[in-house]
Design an enzyme around this catalytic site. Sequence first.
Site, PDB file in Angstrom:
ATOM      1  N   HIS A   1     -31.205 137.177 -33.196  1.00  0.00           N
ATOM      2  CA  HIS A   1     -30.991 136.253 -34.306  1.00  0.00           C
ATOM      3  C   HIS A   1     -29.723 136.730 -35.000  1.00  0.00           C
ATOM      4  O   HIS A   1     -29.473 137.943 -35.078  1.00  0.00           O
ATOM      5  CB  HIS A   1     -32.086 136.328 -35.366  1.00  0.00           C
ATOM      6  CG  HIS A   1     -33.461 135.987 -34.923  1.00  0.00           C
ATOM      7  ND1 HIS A   1     -34.281 136.884 -34.292  1.00  0.00           N
ATOM      8  CD2 HIS A   1     -34.188 134.854 -35.072  1.00  0.00           C
ATOM      9  CE1 HIS A   1     -35.454 136.318 -34.059  1.00  0.00           C
ATOM     10  NE2 HIS A   1     -35.424 135.075 -34.521  1.00  0.00           N
TER      11      HIS A   1
ATOM     12  N   GLU B   1     -38.778 126.376 -29.154  1.00  0.00           N
ATOM     13  CA  GLU B   1     -39.893 127.308 -28.917  1.00  0.00           C
ATOM     14  C   GLU B   1     -41.109 126.860 -29.716  1.00  0.00           C
ATOM     15  O   GLU B   1     -41.165 127.040 -30.935  1.00  0.00           O
ATOM     16  CB  GLU B   1     -39.453 128.722 -29.341  1.00  0.00           C
ATOM     17  CG  GLU B   1     -40.510 129.775 -29.098  1.00  0.00           C
ATOM     18  CD  GLU B   1     -40.028 131.180 -29.470  1.00  0.00           C
ATOM     19  OE1 GLU B   1     -38.820 131.466 -29.353  1.00  0.00           O
ATOM     20  OE2 GLU B   1     -40.872 131.975 -29.890  1.00  0.00           O
TER      21      GLU B   1
ATOM     22  N   GLU C   1     -43.703 130.748 -25.381  1.00  0.00           N
ATOM     23  CA  GLU C   1     -44.139 132.117 -25.699  1.00  0.00           C
ATOM     24  C   GLU C   1     -45.649 132.204 -25.508  1.00  0.00           C
ATOM     25  O   GLU C   1     -46.408 131.391 -26.058  1.00  0.00           O
ATOM     26  CB  GLU C   1     -43.747 132.470 -27.138  1.00  0.00           C
ATOM     27  CG  GLU C   1     -44.252 133.845 -27.540  1.00  0.00           C
ATOM     28  CD  GLU C   1     -43.588 134.390 -28.797  1.00  0.00           C
ATOM     29  OE1 GLU C   1     -42.380 134.165 -28.984  1.00  0.00           O
ATOM     30  OE2 GLU C   1     -44.292 135.038 -29.583  1.00  0.00           O
TER      31      GLU C   1
ATOM     32  N   HIS D   1     -47.844 132.378 -28.585  1.00  0.00           N
ATOM     33  CA  HIS D   1     -47.889 131.093 -29.290  1.00  0.00           C
ATOM     34  C   HIS D   1     -48.834 130.132 -28.572  1.00  0.00           C
ATOM     35  O   HIS D   1     -49.525 129.340 -29.213  1.00  0.00           O
ATOM     36  CB  HIS D   1     -46.499 130.462 -29.368  1.00  0.00           C
ATOM     37  CG  HIS D   1     -45.501 131.288 -30.135  1.00  0.00           C
ATOM     38  ND1 HIS D   1     -44.208 130.895 -30.311  1.00  0.00           N
ATOM     39  CD2 HIS D   1     -45.629 132.472 -30.775  1.00  0.00           C
ATOM     40  CE1 HIS D   1     -43.562 131.801 -31.038  1.00  0.00           C
ATOM     41  NE2 HIS D   1     -44.405 132.771 -31.316  1.00  0.00           N
TER      42      HIS D   1
HETATM   43  C1  XLS Z   1     -41.773 134.136 -33.742  1.00  0.00           C
HETATM   44  C2  XLS Z   1     -40.902 133.736 -32.662  1.00  0.00           C
HETATM   45  C3  XLS Z   1     -39.469 134.227 -32.801  1.00  0.00           C
HETATM   46  C4  XLS Z   1     -38.567 133.461 -31.889  1.00  0.00           C
HETATM   47  C5  XLS Z   1     -37.129 133.569 -32.238  1.00  0.00           C
HETATM   48  O1  XLS Z   1     -42.975 133.996 -33.679  1.00  0.00           O
HETATM   49  O2  XLS Z   1     -41.447 134.144 -31.461  1.00  0.00           O
HETATM   50  O3  XLS Z   1     -39.389 135.588 -32.558  1.00  0.00           O
HETATM   51  O4  XLS Z   1     -38.731 133.829 -30.570  1.00  0.00           O
HETATM   52  O5  XLS Z   1     -36.844 133.094 -33.503  1.00  0.00           O
HETATM   53 NI    NI Z   2     -40.498 134.051 -29.535  1.00  0.00          NI
HETATM   54 NI    NI Z   3     -43.674 134.705 -31.668  1.00  0.00          NI
END
Ligand code: XLS
Ligand code: NI
Ligand code: NI
Length: 474
Positions: free
Chosen positions: A141, A270, A306, A309
């Site tokens: 980031h 994401e 992810e 997630h």
């Molecule tokens: C947070 C996200 C973050 C993203 C990038 O939960 O996974 O890390 O991958 O902003």
């Molecule tokens: Ni992430």
């Molecule tokens: Ni995450």
Amino acid sequence: MKAPKILLLLLLSLQVIAYTVIADSQTCPATNIDSCSDGWEGEFFPGIPQIKYEGPSSKNPLAFKYYNAEEEVLGKKMKDWFRFSVAFWHTFRGTGGDPFGAPTKSWPWEDGTNSLKIAKRRMRANFEFINKLGVDYWCFHDRDIAPDGKTLEEANANLDEVVALAKELQGNKKVLWGTAQLFMHPRYMHGGATSSELGVYAYAAAQVKKAMEVTHYLAGENYVFWGGREGYQSLLNTDMERELNHLARFLESAVAYKKKIGFNGTLLIEPKPQEPTKHQYDWDAATTANFLRKYGLIDEFKLNIECNHATLSGHSCHHELETARINGLLGNIDANTGDPQVGWDTDQFLIDIAEATNIMLTVIRNGGIAPGGFNFDAKLRRESTDVEDLFIGHIVGMDTMARGLRNAAKLIEDGSLDELVRKRYQSFDSEIGSLVEAGKADFEFLEKKVKEWGEPKVASAKQELAEMIFQYAL
Ligand code: XLS
Ligand code: NI
Ligand code: NI
């Protein structure tokens, strides 16, 4: 002795211990920071060798047992299947702090500040880490790698300085993806692109513009939008339709800017269902795909799935990956996992071999993941505080994925699972089945067929057999 005195003594003795540890490991003591150059003369990870493949019988924690970068599996080198990446924010900015406790990690190169000087030193540590681990990519980031500023101009100047150093150090390593941090600063409390404040929307746009520029400059292959605060806490005070329209406008502008600067990387969204907001607009892969279709953005974006997630949204990682794949949207994987006993994004290194096998079944069916990769959006536990733990976490994550790849390849080469699935649907391979699949069998025609065929025979799903075949491969 009174309590404050005991505390003072304790603190003093801790400081002595801390100083001795620091001094012993060839570091730059925080008490004498000016004697060390920005360049940090020595190694950041002394005593950690280049991590090599030693095979499954090795007991060396600083060696790969399954990940063998150059070995070919199904005609592709392991390193090309994975395109592993280190997440700068976890590995170099993770402190071990949690809502109940102070940071636990004190890496020798840190001095407790977020200065430019330390930002540059961290960048050097990042490249030594990546080189020793033997991965080709890293992700960041904007605000992880450089300190924020009082103004946008100041923040951008800080970023430029660190990015210039990263470019110099990068060599043949590459950025898998860059992103803008639109969730930490208080201005983003209502979101960035979905904030109720125009000034914040504009600030977010300016920040993403800059983050896209530096990702492009660092030869980034993708750019990620994770909408940390793009969501709501209550529908009573939220105009959801207006916020979603704003989000779409924001993403349209990102597409236009990408084209304007000649950035050919993939734009990725994401999904995550919640945390920090109660409801995040990019809830899961299907919700995000629907959003992209509604606003005519489906051809401009892919998804960064992810695993943690996925489970937060009530799906498996495999489900999210398959949903992305069958929609032509599988762009990248943030390789991590949650804890079934804990309900939040614990971002652990994935160690479940069955899970890794499922993930790789999808990746193989997708023909690989490039130009995306496997980004270790994973952090050490708060209680893991040795520098070598950073290596061990990544090594076990890479070995787990390598085992998943070998198992998935075994399953595909064996073919019994595919055959089981093929057989399950074989009635649709018939002449009438083909008419149905081609959209040429209407209800009246099918009603006639029912009268002709009578009650259909319904076969077993063979789930236990499928599971048996699957676990033979593990
Ligand atoms: C947070 C996200 C973050 C993203 C990038 O939960 O996974 O890390 O991958 O902003
Ligand atoms: Ni992430
Ligand atoms: Ni995450």
